[in-house]
Design a protein around this motif. Structure first.
Motif, mmCIF file in Angstrom:
data_model
loop_
_atom_site.group_PDB
_atom_site.id
_atom_site.type_symbol
_atom_site.label_atom_id
_atom_site.label_comp_id
_atom_site.label_asym_id
_atom_site.label_seq_id
_atom_site.Cartn_x
_atom_site.Cartn_y
_atom_site.Cartn_z
ATOM 1 N N TYR A 1 0.036 5.295 0.377
ATOM 2 C CA TYR A 1 -1.089 5.756 -0.436
ATOM 3 C C TYR A 1 -2.401 5.700 0.325
ATOM 4 O O TYR A 1 -3.293 6.504 0.078
ATOM 5 C CB TYR A 1 -1.181 4.931 -1.716
ATOM 6 N N TRP B 1 -6.873 9.221 -11.729
ATOM 7 C CA TRP B 1 -7.687 8.031 -11.502
ATOM 8 C C TRP B 1 -8.640 7.810 -12.673
ATOM 9 O O TRP B 1 -9.257 8.747 -13.164
ATOM 10 C CB TRP B 1 -8.500 8.175 -10.220
ATOM 11 N N ASN C 1 0.820 -1.213 0.000
ATOM 12 C CA ASN C 1 0.000 0.000 0.000
ATOM 13 C C ASN C 1 0.856 1.266 0.000
ATOM 14 O O ASN C 1 0.349 2.359 0.260
ATOM 15 C CB ASN C 1 -0.941 0.018 1.208
ATOM 16 N N ASP D 1 -7.405 1.433 -6.373
ATOM 17 C CA ASP D 1 -8.212 1.893 -5.247
ATOM 18 C C ASP D 1 -9.381 0.926 -5.108
ATOM 19 O O ASP D 1 -10.385 1.026 -5.824
ATOM 20 C CB ASP D 1 -8.699 3.318 -5.520
ATOM 21 N N ILE E 1 -5.587 1.274 -0.876
ATOM 22 C CA ILE E 1 -4.855 1.410 -2.136
ATOM 23 C C ILE E 1 -3.840 0.282 -2.260
ATOM 24 O O ILE E 1 -3.047 0.040 -1.334
ATOM 25 C CB ILE E 1 -4.132 2.767 -2.220
#
Length: 509
Positions: A437, A493, A420, A468, A441
């Motif tokens: 993160y 994203w 992560n 995510d 994540i």
């Protein structure tokens, strides 16, 4: 052609001959009774544990192109494409692969420019993938799952998944796995152009997923003959223009498994993990048993004579990935990630592939292997760093000193048994910087991108991909390599997610 060259050519001819039957029936591709996961069970697990999206199967052959806005700002000079590859198609006709290495490859292109990023992805249209798509079921043997009623394969490329890594040479893009040919793709549209034959007599021979680029732009790689039922290494040298320089066979003292290798300015370093096969039939990794009571064999190959190796012995280690290697005062120092659990190393994230929550599947400890070229000895030393995988570094680092390594790791609470965070590790100084993160994540390999116009090692950026799991989206982040702890300079994203991959390559421009 001299006698030595004639001998090597005869060795290659014998390797390809029907008498050995290696290319016709590679041990990596033996398969009988069905032993696989259940898509329904996986779907049930995914509903309970959203992070399992990292191991689900895609249902579309292509994604995008999707332009997305960046959060933050790209640094001046950062432009190009991050290519990523990984197993993505893992289910057909109610049958699910049980091993992470088995899925057909999907190559992603994250293109940066003018303050934006565009994502595109496409399945690699190997003969295996196109024939199975037409049939509506899996037809060919795989490395880790025993598939029922498989069709015969003529050579390695009939079952090539092209699912592990990517590289570019002279503007050409290639998708790679460890048991067959490189497959060339269009670098813009990601369409598959076909398998690459560097020389007619080398067609379909293993060209591993971890090539290394030398300072002159040429590429070194290996092919493991152990994956074809024999013993030996095929050492490839490809020019910066994409033309074959040499291909030489090195006979090995034992049969051993290797997934990647390391390189100094003068030498290639290959480690053979001793293994044996359990009795009976089945897929390669189902039958493989690492032999931790035996020594690790380490081959050192001089680049100017890539036809012979000098072999060292040291204590057993299960290794998939290496960091840097350097050479000073008659000693080679190489960093590698060792997996303490050899069963987990044989089938990483096995529980996740079945839709189950299990132990962390990628944690390893970073160790240094010291090879005394004068005394002929080898020994491991601890670095004090652990909980990492997929280490990368700035290849501009001087050849007589250690590099700073960059690797995904864990920091704080995490909902998934996966990484992560990302860390920079300066082993010489004992320093670690890390950016976490978040709890939900999943962080993948982060590739180093040099700052244009700079020759100072470490001056550049890291670019890495993310999942995510809480919001069902995949993303990407750019960090300053010298200030990892400050977090992303820019992040983006997508409105969708896709499975985790393995390795990537950044093409500048």
């Amino acid at each position: 052609m001299n006698t030595s060259a004639n001998s090597r050519r005869r060795f290659l001819c014998n390797l390809l001959s029907g008498a050995a039957a290696l290319a016709i029936a590679p041990s990596l591709l033996h398969s009988e009774t069905a032993l696989a996961g259940d898509p329904v069970e996986f779907a049930r697990g995914l509903h309970e544990h959203p992070w399992l999206a990292g191991w689900r199967s895609v249902g579309a052959e292509s994604l995008g192109p999707t332009p997305i806005e960046l959060e933050g700002r790209l640094p001046t000079g950062f432009a190009g494409t991050l290519y990523r590859n990984g197993p993505a198609w893992t289910e057909r006709a109610g049958f699910r692969y049980e091993h992470w290495f088995d899925g057909d490859g999907m190559v992603h292109g994250w293109r940066f420019g003018e303050g934006r990023v565009t994502h595109r992805a496409r399945m690699v249209a190997t003969p295996k993938f196109t024939r199975e798509r037409k049939a509506g079921r899996f037809l060919y043997p795989t490395a880790g799952t025993t598939v029922p009623e498989t069709q015969a394969v003529r050579n390695n490329d009939d079952a090539n998944t092209a699912n592990t890594s990517v590289m570019t040479i002279g503007g050409r893009l290639f998708a790679l796995c460890e048991a067959g040919s490189a497959f060339e793709l269009d670098p813009d549209q990601l369409n598959t152009l076909g398998p690459v034959t560097w020389r007619p007599d080398l067609a379909s021979l293993p060209f591993s997923a971890h090539p290394l680029v030398d300072r002159d732009g040429s590429v070194w790689n290996f092919g493991s003959v152990a994956l074809m039922g024999g013993a030996g290494l095929l050492i490839w040298h490809i020019g910066a223009d994409g033309k074959l320089i040499s291909a030489d066979i090195i006979e090995t003292p034992v049969r051993g498994y290797l997934h990647s290798f390391a390189m100094t300015d003068q030498h290639l370093v290959c480690t053979l993990i001793p293994f044996a096969f359990a009795e009976g039939q089945g897929a390669f990794f189902r039958r493989l048993r690492f032999q931790d009571q035996q020594a690790l064999r380490v081959g050192v190959i001089a680049k100017h004579t890539p036809t012979v190796a000098r072999w060292f012995e040291t204590e057993f280690a299960a290794i998939y990935h290496f960091g840097d290697a350097y050479e000073r005062k008659g000693e080679i120092v190489m960093r590698a990630v060792q997996h303490p659990d050899i069963e987990e190393a044989r089938s990483p994230m096995q529980e996740a592939m079945k839709g189950q929550a299990g132990a962390h599947g990628g944690q390893g400890r970073l160790r240094e292997l010291r090879l005394d070229l004068r005394g002929g000895t080898a020994r491991w030393e601890e670095t004090g760093f652990d909980g990492i995988e997929f280490p990368l570094f700035d290849p501009r680092t001087r050849g007589d000193r250690p590099a700073v390594l960059y690797a995904p790791t864990n920091e704080g609470e995490a909902s998934a048994p996966y990484f992560n965070a990302v860390a920079s590790l300066d082993v010489r100084r004992g320093e670690r910087q890390v950016h976490r993160y978040g709890r939900d994540i999943l962080a993948e390999e982060h590739v180093f991108v040099p700052r244009p116009g700079s020759s100072r090692a470490g001056d550049g950026w890291l670019v890495g991909t993310l999942l995510d799991s809480a919001r069902g989206r995949s993303g990407i982040a750019v960090l300053d390599a010298e200030r990892v702890g400050e977090g992303p300079l820019a992040q983006a994203w997508l409105p969708y997610s896709f499975p985790l991959g393995f390795h990537g390559h950044f093409a500048v421009g």
